[in-house]
Design a protein around this motif. Structure first.
Motif, PDB file in Angstrom:
ATOM      1  N   GLU A   1       2.827 -18.533  44.114  1.00 23.00           N
ATOM      2  CA  GLU A   1       1.623 -17.701  44.292  1.00 23.00           C
ATOM      3  C   GLU A   1       1.177 -17.134  42.941  1.00 23.00           C
ATOM      4  O   GLU A   1      -0.023 -17.040  42.663  1.00 23.00           O
ATOM      5  CB  GLU A   1       1.886 -16.543  45.269  1.00 23.00           C
TER       6      GLU A   1
ATOM      7  N   SER B   1       4.352 -24.466  39.646  1.00 25.58           N
ATOM      8  CA  SER B   1       3.756 -23.124  39.535  1.00 25.58           C
ATOM      9  C   SER B   1       3.440 -22.785  38.084  1.00 25.58           C
ATOM     10  O   SER B   1       2.474 -22.080  37.803  1.00 25.58           O
ATOM     11  CB  SER B   1       4.678 -22.074  40.161  1.00 25.58           C
TER      12      SER B   1
ATOM     13  N   TYR C   1       6.671 -23.357  51.497  1.00 26.41           N
ATOM     14  CA  TYR C   1       5.562 -23.610  50.565  1.00 26.41           C
ATOM     15  C   TYR C   1       4.656 -24.742  51.039  1.00 26.41           C
ATOM     16  O   TYR C   1       3.865 -25.265  50.259  1.00 26.41           O
ATOM     17  CB  TYR C   1       6.115 -23.882  49.160  1.00 26.41           C
TER      18      TYR C   1
ATOM     19  N   ASP D   1      -0.325  -6.854  44.066  1.00 28.42           N
ATOM     20  CA  ASP D   1      -0.663  -7.694  45.226  1.00 28.42           C
ATOM     21  C   ASP D   1       0.501  -8.595  45.629  1.00 28.42           C
ATOM     22  O   ASP D   1       0.736  -8.837  46.813  1.00 28.42           O
ATOM     23  CB  ASP D   1      -1.880  -8.580  44.899  1.00 28.42           C
ATOM     24  N   LEU D   2       1.207  -9.122  44.625  1.00 29.48           N
ATOM     25  CA  LEU D   2       2.282 -10.085  44.908  1.00 29.48           C
ATOM     26  C   LEU D   2       3.633  -9.394  45.100  1.00 29.48           C
ATOM     27  O   LEU D   2       4.627 -10.063  45.368  1.00 29.48           O
ATOM     28  CB  LEU D   2       2.385 -11.111  43.770  1.00 29.48           C
TER      29      LEU D   2
ATOM     30  N   ARG E   1       7.723 -19.324  41.568  1.00 34.13           N
ATOM     31  CA  ARG E   1       6.624 -18.343  41.554  1.00 34.13           C
ATOM     32  C   ARG E   1       5.283 -19.029  41.808  1.00 34.13           C
ATOM     33  O   ARG E   1       4.356 -18.985  40.976  1.00 34.13           O
ATOM     34  CB  ARG E   1       6.632 -17.595  40.225  1.00 34.13           C
TER      35      ARG E   1
ATOM     36  N   ILE F   1      -0.666 -19.815  40.851  1.00 34.82           N
ATOM     37  CA  ILE F   1      -2.041 -20.014  41.342  1.00 34.82           C
ATOM     38  C   ILE F   1      -2.929 -18.844  40.909  1.00 34.82           C
ATOM     39  O   ILE F   1      -4.062 -19.033  40.462  1.00 34.82           O
ATOM     40  CB  ILE F   1      -2.032 -20.195  42.873  1.00 34.82           C
ATOM     41  N   ALA F   2      -2.392 -17.614  41.018  1.00 29.80           N
ATOM     42  CA  ALA F   2      -3.171 -16.421  40.651  1.00 29.80           C
ATOM     43  C   ALA F   2      -3.489 -16.397  39.150  1.00 29.80           C
ATOM     44  O   ALA F   2      -4.486 -15.791  38.734  1.00 29.80           O
ATOM     45  CB  ALA F   2      -2.413 -15.153  41.052  1.00 29.80           C
TER      46      ALA F   2
ATOM     47  N   THR G   1      -1.002 -26.021  43.245  1.00 26.11           N
ATOM     48  CA  THR G   1      -0.657 -25.794  44.652  1.00 26.11           C
ATOM     49  C   THR G   1       0.171 -26.981  45.144  1.00 26.11           C
ATOM     50  O   THR G   1      -0.270 -28.120  45.013  1.00 26.11           O
ATOM     51  CB  THR G   1      -1.939 -25.710  45.514  1.00 26.11           C
TER      52      THR G   1
END
Lengths: 340, 340
Positions: free
Chosen positions: A207, A87, A124, A293-294, A205, A210-211, A92
């Motif tokens: 997500e 991450s 995951y 969002d997260l 972490r 990736i963000a 991913t």
């Protein structure tokens, strides 16, 4: 990798157990893994627009975990620390290999270990694709693979002058849990219950990583302590940093401790597996939206500065806005503890 | 993978040492590895026409090597067994990660270990791209990566009725060396010198594996013993096999032993790291040419047969052309020894 189908008859049982769960995961998500457990090698399909991120961590009894650690937590944590590295690059998860040395074959230990391992693997979508099992002192070595669009990997070396320094979640709770388990401090059972999963079952972490592609200029995961790890970014980017101690994000449990201990644990405690990243000030809005969002706090804790000397320096600023003198900073940093 | 730049001051020295040699290799061959040691992950470039082969082996003191093993041999062998797995699929080495647990920091041990490790890494252009180092009982875990054109990987499951069964080089010398070191048999110093590198510094058959793409229908490397490993091909291909004992390729040193011991060691001794593969009879000419080109004996030792029962069987045929009865075969197979 003749293994996962190896020597001892007893080991056959273990491996068949791992293999069944592994195959179930591959069936559910056959795109990236062409071949899983059971041959000389596993095979990953290469996407022409992606790079493969690779990370490897070895966990040893007595150093990374207590000898009597809950095997379910251990299975979780062994993969979690590798997913955390993925991450930190913005990758991913694609899959992982597990090499495991076991002093003896204990079916209940193995069942619990694999329960924890596959719980996070499933969460995951990161299948077990191969590995090795042998007799020996307990040792867990996982190598994990991720994919990331070409040129999009977030490196430690990308920090720029004036970048905001951010950290995710809260920091210091894993160290606080360790202190309680070592009887260095006393916590109520309620407080311990609130924070102990931070040490035993850290949340990678994924997500967030990736963000952060295309938004963060540099990133890493906090495994050895925020300031010690931030130094790796500074070294590779040839920068200095200012860090505001009173901005370090702390849990309500840690906030019950003395201010000195709060700062020590938040700044230097290891095993948090939050992300520390840097980004241009123009990204603040995007990062705040990401946080919402997260459902994950993201806190700006400092600023990247041009390097003044031949080695990178971190200037610590206290709640009164005063720069800590070298003696004060040293006394804080001495608490740095590697869970040795 | 915060590691290779981790905790103990002493470990910094080690890792800087590994890192320097790793970087020299990456500079020499920058095509596949986008990022090596020093970040959260290494990065491999994905070739759109290739798959990535992945294998992982964990070597433990007392089980895979003697506690006082020459560290230079150990460094060689730790990577060799992984390259052997890559070659069994027909993959070209791309790189490897090393996770290493060490009971103490012994500079002379580390220097010798890395000398052996980088000797074979350089020979096969397979750079160290990342890893982990920690304190703990000696444990060497290598994960190696190779590339192979899509759909060209040679699997264990591809053996067809009537396929010739082949083995490379000679088999049984690693087991013969072990027997001499254990004082189970007596060898002259000259004989021991001739064969001991077969156990300590095995040669992975990388060029052979690559040459077998499109020619072999199935393959694996012989790590646990020829017949035991051949069974993996039979299981995954749902086949039986006939094996001619007097065709098993043996060194002149092994040929000095009794016929029974020759057959036991050649058929069942582990740690040879030759390839066992199957191919249609029409490929005999190509395989003989390959043998000449590679200066490597390739010997047809048996034939793949349709499976008669619910589990695969190997029929052993002696020098008189007589099928060994179950008792005779069992007595041979009982010698099967996993270096436990």
């Amino acid at each position: 990798m003749q293994s996962l189908s190896p020597p001892l008859g007893e080991f056959d049982l273990i491996q068949r157990f791992f293999k069944t769960q592994s195959e179930a995961m591959l069936t559910a998500n056959p795109e990236s893994v062409t071949l899983g457990i059971g041959d000389d090698c596993a095979l990953l399909k290469a996407d022409p627009h992606e790079e493969i991120a690779i990370t490897s961590d070895m966990l040893v009894s007595g150093r990374h975990f207590f000898a009597d650690a809950d095997p379910e937590w251990l299975g979780w944590k062994a993969l979690a620390v590798n997913l955390s590295d993925l991450s930190a690059m913005g990758a991913t998860p694609l899959g992982f290999t597990l090499a495991l040395a076991l002093p003896k074959v204990d079916p209940s230990w193995l069942e619990a270990f694999s329960k924890g391992l596959f719980a996070i693997a499933n969460q995951y979508a990161c299948p077990l694709i191969g590995g090795d099992t042998t007799a020996g002192p307990l040792n867990i070595c996982i190598t994990a693979f991720g994919s990331i669009p070409k040129e999009k990997a977030i490196r430690r070396s990308g920090a720029l002058d004036g970048d905001d320094i951010w950290t995710s979640g809260t920091v210091g709770d894993a160290r606080l849990t360790l202190a309680a388990l070592r009887h260095e401090i006393t916590l109520s059972q309620m407080d311990l219950t609130l924070i102990e999963t931070r040490m035993h079952q850290p949340t990678p972490r994924v997500e967030l990583g990736i963000a952060l592609r295309g938004i963060a200029n540099s990133a890493l995961d906090i495994s050895d302590g925020l300031l010690g790890d931030l130094k790796h970014i500074l070294k590779q980017s040839n920068k200095d940093a200012e860090v505001f101690l009173d901005r370090l994000p702390k849990s309500i449990t840690l906030l019950k401790q003395s201010v000195d201990l709060q700062n020590q644990y938040a700044a230097c405690g290891g095993d948090d597996y939050e992300l520390c990243f840097t980004a241009h000030a123009s990204q603040r809005g995007a990062i705040e939206k990401m946080s919402a969002d997260l459902h994950l706090p993201l806190t700006q804790i400092g600023i990247i500065k041009p390097m003044q000397q031949s080695t990178p320096e971190i200037t610590l600023i206290n709640s009164a806005g005063r720069i800590l003198n070298p003696e004060e900073a040293k006394s804080l940093l001495q608490s740095f503890d590697h869970f040795a």
